[in-house]
Design a protein around this motif. Structure first.
Motif, PDB file in Angstrom:
ATOM      1  N   GLY A 164      -6.687   0.113   2.975  1.00 41.71           N
ATOM      2  CA  GLY A 164      -8.037   0.526   2.638  1.00 41.71           C
ATOM      3  C   GLY A 164      -8.235   2.023   2.657  1.00 41.71           C
ATOM      4  N   LEU A 165      -7.385   2.742   3.385  1.00 44.42           N
ATOM      5  CA  LEU A 165      -7.450   4.199   3.436  1.00 44.42           C
ATOM      6  C   LEU A 165      -6.259   4.857   2.770  1.00 44.42           C
ATOM      7  N   SER A 166      -5.178   4.109   2.639  1.00 48.80           N
ATOM      8  CA  SER A 166      -3.924   4.687   2.186  1.00 48.80           C
ATOM      9  C   SER A 166      -3.790   4.642   0.668  1.00 48.80           C
ATOM     10  N   PRO A 167      -3.631   5.779   0.004  1.00 48.67           N
ATOM     11  CA  PRO A 167      -3.321   5.751  -1.435  1.00 48.67           C
ATOM     12  C   PRO A 167      -1.943   5.174  -1.718  1.00 48.67           C
ATOM     13  N   ILE A 168      -1.033   5.255  -0.723  1.00 51.05           N
ATOM     14  CA  ILE A 168       0.294   4.676  -0.907  1.00 51.05           C
ATOM     15  C   ILE A 168       0.191   3.165  -1.078  1.00 51.05           C
ATOM     16  N   GLY A 176       1.874  -4.949  -7.579  1.00 49.82           N
ATOM     17  CA  GLY A 176       2.066  -6.257  -6.974  1.00 49.82           C
ATOM     18  C   GLY A 176       2.744  -6.254  -5.625  1.00 49.82           C
ATOM     19  N   LEU A 177       2.863  -5.101  -4.970  1.00 49.42           N
ATOM     20  CA  LEU A 177       3.492  -5.028  -3.657  1.00 49.42           C
ATOM     21  C   LEU A 177       2.421  -4.920  -2.568  1.00 49.42           C
ATOM     22  N   GLU A 178       2.665  -5.569  -1.450  1.00 49.60           N
ATOM     23  CA  GLU A 178       1.741  -5.515  -0.321  1.00 49.60           C
ATOM     24  C   GLU A 178       2.518  -5.244   0.969  1.00 49.60           C
ATOM     25  N   PRO A 179       3.060  -4.027   1.132  1.00 47.48           N
ATOM     26  CA  PRO A 179       3.836  -3.730   2.340  1.00 47.48           C
ATOM     27  C   PRO A 179       2.934  -3.622   3.568  1.00 47.48           C
ATOM     28  N   ASP A 180       3.409  -4.156   4.668  1.00 49.58           N
ATOM     29  CA  ASP A 180       2.693  -4.055   5.938  1.00 49.58           C
ATOM     30  C   ASP A 180       3.380  -2.973   6.771  1.00 49.58           C
ATOM     31  N   LEU A 181       2.945  -1.743   6.557  1.00 47.43           N
ATOM     32  CA  LEU A 181       3.623  -0.605   7.176  1.00 47.43           C
ATOM     33  C   LEU A 181       3.402  -0.510   8.675  1.00 47.43           C
ATOM     34  N   LEU A 182       2.403  -1.190   9.192  1.00 44.63           N
ATOM     35  CA  LEU A 182       2.129  -1.181  10.628  1.00 44.63           C
ATOM     36  C   LEU A 182       2.357  -2.552  11.250  1.00 44.63           C
TER      37      LEU A 182
END
Length: 325
Positions: A164-168, A176-182
């Motif tokens: 929601g805050l990350s432009p990445i 179509g990617l949904e990485p969970d970086l945290l």
């Protein structure tokens, strides 16, 4: 009245060889003063090094072998310091979270250190190539992230990891990617990204400094022999900057085991970083949350010994290969 003869210094008198006279006291004092000049420059460093580095290490080792026993509910009946032997180390290694944190940073270093040094090496070789343009500008640009404090860098990247805050993440969602970086499986590598971003430029400058010591005649001989850029890099540059590669590797190994600020800051963005996520965080938690300074000292000594073993193990492997050659 008989006349006396004087012989020049170093000549023999009629009565036999004359011994050399001793140096005057003023000359000896000047020699002593000159001998003390280097110590005048080195002395302040040695004093600060001893005060800020050697003594704290010795005090931590001392704390790891003692325990403070308190009598009464709140210690109002007194306390005493007793020798605990290896009990603090047994308690430290008996904490599953602490052992897991060591394994976590070892995995972190096994992946992050080669990637970071590989990218730093590529940048250094590109900047020192004959076709490089504006090398000074790009060296400063690549080094700039190192000037950002680790706390600030962790905060910046932390917001870039938040959905929601990350432009990445927004750009990744478009394809179509949904990485969970945290997430539990991605937060360690998100930390690795921060460390890599910060220290590529630092290691690159060390390698560039070593590359600049290579004589230009070697490059000219390589061109005459028909060597291309890749052959020059493999046969000339890489062998000659090997000491710098060894140095940056050792620094990176030690830095990996000292990981603290980045996961500590990112813990505010995710629940997947606990208070013992890294060995330094575990020691910090033991000291300032559990008030068990002796176990914290033992954990710190274990981390230092691990760094020592890994660093000198790496040096032993490098020297062993040199001896075989």
């Amino acid at each position: 009245m008989t006349a006396t003869t004087r012989s020049a210094p170093g000549e023999e008198s009629p009565d036999g060889p004359r011994t050399a006279t001793a140096a005057p006291p003023r000359r000896r004092s000047r020699a002593r003063s000159r001998a003390l000049v280097p110590w005048g420059f080195v002395g302040p460093f040695l004093a600060l090094f001893t005060l800020c580095f050697v003594l704290p290490i010795l005090y931590a080792v001392y704390q790891s072998f003692i325990q403070i026993r308190r009598y009464g509910l709140f210690g109002e009946e007194g306390r005493e310091t007793v020798f605990a032997g290896l009990d603090n180390y047994t308690r430290a290694l008996g904490q599953e979270t602490f052992v897991d944190s060591i394994g976590r940073v070892l995995l972190f270093g096994a992946v992050q250190v080669p990637v970071m040094l590989g990218l730093a090496l590529v940048l250094a070789l590109l900047l020192e190539s004959a076709s490089a343009r504006w090398p000074g500008f790009f060296r400063a640009l690549y080094f700039m992230p190192y000037g950002v404090p680790g706390v600030v860098a962790s905060l910046l990247w932390g917001f870039l990891y938040v959905p929601g805050l990350s432009p990445i993440l927004d750009v990744a969602g478009l394809v179509g990617l949904e990485p969970d970086l945290l997430g539990p499986s991605g937060v360690l590598w998100s930390i690795a990204n921060i460390i890599t971003w910060m220290f590529i430029g630092y290691n690159m400058l060390i390698l560039v400094a070593q590359l600049k010591t290579i004589p230009g005649e070697l490059y000219e001989s390589a061109r005459i022999d028909g060597a291309g850029p890749l052959q020059t890099a493999w046969n000339i540059q890489l062998p000659l900057i090997r000491p710098a590669l060894v140095l940056t590797t050792i620094f990176s190994i030690i830095g990996t085991l000292q990981l603290f600020a980045e996961p500590q800051i990112l813990a505010a963005f995710t629940v997947n970083i606990d208070s013992a996520y890294t060995p330094n965080m575990a020691a910090y938690n033991s000291a300032f949350t559990d008030n068990d300074y002796n176990v914290a000292a033992a954990q710190s000594v274990v981390v230092a010994l691990t760094a020592f073993v890994l660093s000198f193990g790496f040096l032993w492997l490098v020297n062993r290969k040199d001896r075989r050659r």
